[in-house]
Design a protein around this motif. Sequence first.
Motif: not given
Length: 59
Positions: A10, A13, A24, A31, A40
């Motif tokens: 996480i 990215y 997102v 995600l 992702r």
Amino acid sequence: MNYQKSLKLIQKYSECPNCGNDKVGNGQGTLDINDDTFIRTCKCGCTVKVKGDENKCTY
């Protein structure tokens, strides 16, 4: 996927490697973390998939 590996991915990215988008949801990207897969996606079409120890990034 264990939480430590998920957290590292996480952080790695959190921004799209293609366009730098850090959002997102709401059409900005997704995600998805499952048992052994991290995915992702971004609105620019970039998809990062990590399955086990394999990294695959497509634009």
